[in-house]
Scaffold this motif. Structure first.
Motif, PDB file in Angstrom:
ATOM      1  N   VAL A  79      -6.754  -2.019  -4.954  1.00  0.00           N
ATOM      2  CA  VAL A  79      -6.621  -2.239  -6.398  1.00  0.00           C
ATOM      3  C   VAL A  79      -7.710  -1.411  -7.068  1.00  0.00           C
ATOM      4  O   VAL A  79      -8.893  -1.640  -6.863  1.00  0.00           O
ATOM      5  CB  VAL A  79      -6.713  -3.731  -6.771  1.00  0.00           C
TER       6      VAL A  79
ATOM      7  N   ASP B 208      -0.253  -1.828   0.447  1.00  0.00           N
ATOM      8  CA  ASP B 208       0.231  -1.470  -0.882  1.00  0.00           C
ATOM      9  C   ASP B 208      -0.977  -1.063  -1.734  1.00  0.00           C
ATOM     10  O   ASP B 208      -2.107  -1.458  -1.441  1.00  0.00           O
ATOM     11  CB  ASP B 208       0.960  -2.647  -1.534  1.00  0.00           C
TER      12      ASP B 208
ATOM     13  N   ALA C 116      -2.227  -0.710  -5.873  1.00  0.00           N
ATOM     14  CA  ALA C 116      -2.005  -0.910  -7.302  1.00  0.00           C
ATOM     15  C   ALA C 116      -3.121  -0.169  -8.033  1.00  0.00           C
ATOM     16  O   ALA C 116      -4.272  -0.207  -7.604  1.00  0.00           O
ATOM     17  CB  ALA C 116      -2.029  -2.393  -7.653  1.00  0.00           C
TER      18      ALA C 116
ATOM     19  N   CYS D 238      -3.877  -4.519 -17.094  1.00  0.00           N
ATOM     20  CA  CYS D 238      -4.028  -4.282 -15.651  1.00  0.00           C
ATOM     21  C   CYS D 238      -5.437  -3.863 -15.227  1.00  0.00           C
ATOM     22  O   CYS D 238      -5.791  -3.991 -14.052  1.00  0.00           O
ATOM     23  CB  CYS D 238      -3.008  -3.252 -15.167  1.00  0.00           C
TER      24      CYS D 238
ATOM     25  N   MET E 255      -3.646  -6.758 -11.445  1.00  0.00           N
ATOM     26  CA  MET E 255      -3.233  -6.012 -10.245  1.00  0.00           C
ATOM     27  C   MET E 255      -3.205  -6.928  -9.030  1.00  0.00           C
ATOM     28  O   MET E 255      -2.281  -6.853  -8.210  1.00  0.00           O
ATOM     29  CB  MET E 255      -4.159  -4.815 -10.002  1.00  0.00           C
TER      30      MET E 255
ATOM     31  N   ASP F 189      -0.229  -9.503  -9.428  1.00  0.00           N
ATOM     32  CA  ASP F 189       1.066  -8.852  -9.210  1.00  0.00           C
ATOM     33  C   ASP F 189       1.316  -8.570  -7.726  1.00  0.00           C
ATOM     34  O   ASP F 189       2.419  -8.815  -7.213  1.00  0.00           O
ATOM     35  CB  ASP F 189       1.167  -7.556 -10.012  1.00  0.00           C
ATOM     36  N   LEU F 190       0.312  -8.058  -7.027  1.00  0.00           N
ATOM     37  CA  LEU F 190       0.471  -7.804  -5.588  1.00  0.00           C
ATOM     38  C   LEU F 190       0.682  -9.107  -4.827  1.00  0.00           C
ATOM     39  O   LEU F 190       1.486  -9.160  -3.893  1.00  0.00           O
ATOM     40  CB  LEU F 190      -0.746  -7.055  -5.032  1.00  0.00           C
TER      41      LEU F 190
END
Length: 180
Positions: free
Chosen positions: A53, A89, A91, A103, A110, A113-114
């Motif tokens: 992130v 992942d 972000a 964000c 972030m 959301d993840l």
């Protein structure tokens, strides 16, 4: 629900503001910090999701294009793969600093959301960063927080402090703490 490790990028995973690189605006500016490949591999082997992130205001300020940022993140993944490590992942916030977006860290968006996307329990997860906005974002999201490095004076109170990501990863996987 799973546990996860959320990592800030600059200063936790890669060099920034060093004699070799000031800012990472191109893939050729990306250099892993010592021990990071092993650290992330240990987290992967523990069965933890690992996410990045990162605030990337350079996109909003025009220092780099979003396409180039994606190339930098691919370089990061490729470099980590050489150590048998992976990021699940990424972000990023491409907005300018002080733009007021939802964000940008210290906001938790972030992370939240993840967590929703990957079925992660934030209370059983960690946010690892090297600056106040990272620690504040982790606290706002409900994670445990970890401060690594000594890049700048930090006033936020992290739950744990380690010299680097490898020291934290070794501590975590050796069972010094449990993720319950």
């Amino acid at each position: 629900m799973e546990s996860a490790i959320f990592l800030d990028r600059d200063g936790v995973i890669n060099e920034v503001l060093t004699s070799r690189v000031k800012y990472v605006n191109k893939p050729r500016d990306f250099f892993l910090l010592d021990g990071v490949g092993e650290a992330i591999r240990l987290l992967n082997e523990k069965g933890l999701k690992v996410f990045v992130v990162t605030n990337q205001g350079g996109v909003g300020l025009g220092y780099m294009r979003e396409k180039t940022l994606i190339e930098v993140h691919q370089r990061m993944k490729d470099d980590l793969a050489e150590f048998g490590a992976r990021i699940d992942d990424v972000a990023y916030c491409p907005h300018k600093p002080y733009e007021g977006c939802a964000c940008r860290k210290p906001g938790p968006k972030m992370l939240v959301d993840l967590a929703e996307k990957h079925n992660v329990d934030l209370k059983r997860s960690y946010m690892v960063g090297d600056r106040d906005p990272d620690i504040e974002a982790g606290k706002a999201a409900g994670t445990k927080t970890v401060l690594v490095g000594t890049r700048e004076k930090v006033t936020s109170k992290a739950d744990y402090i380690f010299p680097d990501l490898l020291a934290f990863s070794k501590w975590l996987v050796q069972g010094t703490t449990i993720l319950d």
